[in-house]
Design an enzyme around this catalytic site. Structure first.
Site: not given
Ligand SMILES: NC(=O)c1ccc[n+]([C@@H]2O[C@H](COP(=O)([O-])OP(=O)(O)OC[C@H]3O[C@@H](n4cnc5c(N)ncnc54)[C@H](O)[C@@H]3O)[C@@H](O)[C@H]2O)c1
Length: 316
Positions: A176, A243-244, A273, A291-292, A294
């Site tokens: 990170d 993640a995304r 998506e 995309h489930i 959460a």
């Molecule tokens: N699949 C799902 O249904 C679902 C649900 C909730 C969140 N998400 C996704 O999960 C991801 C993470 O969410 P979170 O709540 O942990 O966010 P968060 O902000 O708590 O954590 C993200 C981390 O990534 C780090 N980061 C940023 N750019 C980076 C890079 N290039 N390489 C490595 N690390 C990097 C940041 O410093 C941060 O610590 C988001 O993209 C969010 O949209 C997905």
């Protein structure tokens, strides 16, 4: 005061709000009728998930609105800064679903290492005629325990994923760029707690060391995993993106699977998506979910309760 939960809210949240005298309206009002509905019903709090958009039209034309709440993380569907400039509080529940996403990562990983994603497709088709063939095909499973998981993005979900991994007896490495180290507190059923201090290392080292890679970064301008990274990744590793869409290069991923550079991958999110590429949908080495991450009852309960607490705190 009236709360309109336009995309729904868990009963836990409704109960907490009603106990404090709020009236919770669970009507799903169509987007183009929202302004009139909010004004006619003197709504003070508008709660949304991802479906309802809260843009300038609503912010400018609904003077009774005091709070806009988003159940979940991303607030792309809300003009956050504009609302705040106009004196409306904007709240969300960023941590409520972290553990749900972490568990989905392991649902995929456990499935992948024992071929459940393929077995569940093939047992209904030929489980009675080719049982022995299937048994042979899926006989070379591996265990997660003792293996190394590399976490890219060590925020809320990355750390929640690390905690599950530690509980399973895995080694955790993390990258990170904005975090040097994190202390993780693992709580057990009998109230014992164990602390782990994890120092982040370089992305290259994570890619080289990991048997499993899980991505938990926010939306990026560039791929976090593409052709260059696949060259560094350990041969035969597995990779998960919950993640995304757009943080993993899907074309490079399919190539890495076809060349057997990686053993398998799991996707919960997609570049396109809600119409993921057919090459992904038809790939037998991919474990796929729509995309489930959460979407658990517990996360919805936590979202409801957290929103209720914040609303009560602001408007008390
Ligand atoms: N699949 C799902 O249904 C679902 C649900 C909730 C969140 N998400 C996704 O999960 C991801 C993470 O969410 P979170 O709540 O942990 O966010 P968060 O902000 O708590 O954590 C993200 C981390 O990534 C780090 N980061 C940023 N750019 C980076 C890079 N290039 N390489 C490595 N690390 C990097 C940041 O410093 C941060 O610590 C988001 O993209 C969010 O949209 C997905």
């Amino acid at each position: 005061m009236k709360v309109l939960a336009n995309d729904g809210i868990a009963t836990s949240g409704v109960m907490e709000l009603e106990a404090k005298g709020f009236k919770v309206d669970l009507t799903t009002v169509p987007q183009d009728q929202l302004v009139d509905y909010i004004n006619d019903n003197e709504i003070s709090v508008l709660l949304v998930r991802s479906a309802t958009k809260v843009r300038k039209d609503i912010i400018d034309n609904c003077p009774t609105l005091k709070i806009i709440g988003r159940g979940g993380v991303g607030m792309d569907n809300i003009d956050v800064e504009y609302a705040r400039e106009k004196g409306i509080k904007v709240i969300n529940t960023p941590a409520a679903s972290s553990h749900s996403v972490a568990e989905l990562v392991f649902a995929h990983l456990f499935g992948l290492v024992r071929f459940l994603h393929e077995s569940n497709r093939n047992m209904p088709l030929v489980g009675d005629t080719k049982f022995k063939d299937l048994k042979k095909s899926y006989a070379k499973g591996i265990e997660l325990k003792g293996k190394t998981i590399g976490i890219l993005g060590f925020g809320r979900i990355g750390q929640a994923t690390a905690k599950v991994a530690l509980g399973l007896g895995m080694k955790v490495v993390a990258f990170d760029p904005f975090l040097e180290a994190a202390t993780l507190e693992l709580e057990f059923f009998d109230h014992q707690t164990v602390f782990f201090n994890i120092k982040t290392i370089s992305k290259e080292d994570v890619l080289k060391q990991s048997d499993f890679i899980s991505i938990h970064v926010p939306a990026q301008n560039e791929y976090v995993i593409s052709t260059k990274e696949f060259k560094i990744i350990k041969d035969g590793a597995f990779i998960v993106n919950a993640a995304r869409g757009g943080v993993i290069d899907e074309v490079a991923l399919v190539k890495a699977i076809e060349s057997e550079k990686i053993s398998g991958a799991a996707l919960d999110v997609y570049e396109n998506e809600p119409t993921p590429e057919i090459q992904l949908l038809m790939n037998a080495n991919l474990s796929l979910t729509p995309h489930i991450g959460a979407a658990t009852g517990e996360a919805q309960d936590r979202i409801g309760t957290e929103l209720a607490h914040q609303i009560i705190e602001i408007l008390k």
